[in-house]
Design a protein around this motif. Structure first.
Motif, short mmCIF file in Angstrom:
data_model
loop_
_atom_site.label_atom_id
_atom_site.label_comp_id
_atom_site.label_asym_id
_atom_site.label_seq_id
_atom_site.Cartn_x
_atom_site.Cartn_y
_atom_site.Cartn_z
N GLY A 18 0.78 -1.23 0.00
CA GLY A 18 0.00 0.00 0.00
C GLY A 18 0.81 1.28 0.00
N ARG A 19 2.06 1.18 -0.38
CA ARG A 19 2.89 2.37 -0.47
C ARG A 19 3.06 2.79 -1.92
NH1 ARG A 19 7.78 0.90 3.76
NH2 ARG A 19 6.46 0.44 5.56
N GLY A 20 3.93 3.76 -2.14
CA GLY A 20 4.18 4.21 -3.50
C GLY A 20 4.88 3.15 -4.33
N LEU A 21 4.88 3.36 -5.63
CA LEU A 21 5.51 2.41 -6.55
C LEU A 21 6.97 2.77 -6.79
CD1 LEU A 21 2.35 2.40 -7.29
CD2 LEU A 21 3.12 1.26 -9.36
N VAL A 22 7.79 1.75 -6.93
CA VAL A 22 9.20 1.94 -7.22
C VAL A 22 9.48 1.39 -8.62
CG1 VAL A 22 11.55 1.29 -6.59
CG2 VAL A 22 9.86 1.79 -4.80
N HIS A 23 10.08 2.23 -9.46
CA HIS A 23 10.40 1.82 -10.82
C HIS A 23 11.53 0.80 -10.80
CE1 HIS A 23 12.33 2.22 -14.82
NE2 HIS A 23 11.08 2.38 -15.22
N LEU A 24 11.33 -0.30 -11.52
CA LEU A 24 12.35 -1.35 -11.57
C LEU A 24 13.13 -1.32 -12.87
CD1 LEU A 24 10.33 -4.35 -10.08
CD2 LEU A 24 12.01 -2.91 -8.91
N ILE A 25 12.41 -1.33 -13.98
CA ILE A 25 13.09 -1.47 -15.27
C ILE A 25 12.16 -1.05 -16.39
CG2 ILE A 25 12.43 -3.88 -15.63
CD1 ILE A 25 15.38 -4.37 -16.52
N LEU A 26 12.72 -0.50 -17.44
CA LEU A 26 11.97 -0.10 -18.63
C LEU A 26 12.55 -0.82 -19.83
CD1 LEU A 26 10.90 3.45 -19.75
CD2 LEU A 26 12.28 2.03 -21.28
#
Lengths: 114, 112
Positions: free
Chosen positions: B40-48
């Motif tokens: 339920g927290r913010g999203l963390v970018h992993l990979i594009l």
């Protein structure tokens, strides 16, 4: 660099009230997007602002609105709250590069409508 | 509306094992991204990964993209307890536009 900040973190309102949520993007980022997350509908795009202009809008009723200031800070407003508006509202900022829009998310504002 | 469907919806594995999550989407994309969300927290970018790429690596993460099948997979190798989270794929369908359309997510639990 400081990350994306959102205020307040938690909010409790009653039906019919209105609410304003705030988002401060990462310094230098010009794009701010807002998303709503609920258990039933998942993550849904609300709108995006770039250089104070709304550049894209999702499929939400007109009760949901937003704006962006000259310092890129953004606010979103929800009027005439309904029970179904209870959700985690996430803000994301991006540098706005044309072909690479990695978005950095804030911790979210948890809105509960009673 | 959801662009992506993720499979499985939930996954539990032992620490040290590899975890694979799949994402399917409906329309042509500019790029596809994977994000992690803890409770339920913010999203963390992993990979594009861009639409003209087929595979990308970042640390213990490996992402593949098959545009002909409109699908992507995320592999996490040598899983750790800290990898317990929900994982979402997100597609960027508009060139130069910041709108992301998220999948339904996979809830990954790593058992110590």
């Amino acid at each position: 660099k400081a990350g994306v900040t959102q205020t307040p973190r938690y909010l409790i309102k009653t039906r019919g009230q209105q609410v304003t949520l705030s988002c401060s993007p990462i310094s230098g980022h010009r794009s701010v997007s807002w998303y709503q997350q609920t258990p039933g509908q998942g993550l849904q795009f609300l709108f995006e602002y770039f250089s104070e202009t709304q550049r894209n809008k999702g499929n939400f009723p007109g009760r949901f609105s937003g704006r962006q200031f000259s310092n890129s800070r953004s606010e979103m407003n929800v009027s005439t709250l309904e029970l179904g508006d209870s959700a985690l509202y996430l803000c994301a900022s991006s540098a706005g590069h044309v072909d690479y829009n990695e978005q950095f998310f804030g911790p979210g504002t948890r809105l509960t409508v009673l | 509306s959801q662009q992506g469907e993720e499979d499985p919806q939930a996954l539990s594995i032992q620490e040290g094992e590899n975890a694979t999550m799949n994402c399917s989407y409906k329309t042509s994309i500019n790029n596809l991204q994977w994000y992690r969300q803890n409770s339920g927290r913010g999203l963390v970018h992993l990979i594009l990964i861009r639409s003209n790429e087929r595979e990308k690596h970042s640390g213990r993460l490996r992402v593949t993209l098959d545009t002909s099948k409109k699908s992507s997979s995320l592999l996490i190798t040598a899983s750790r307890a800290a990898d317990t989270a929900s994982y979402f794929c997100a597609t960027d369908t508009n060139f130069g536009n910041e709108k992301l359309t998220f999948g339904t997510g996979t809830r990954l639990t790593i058992i110590p």
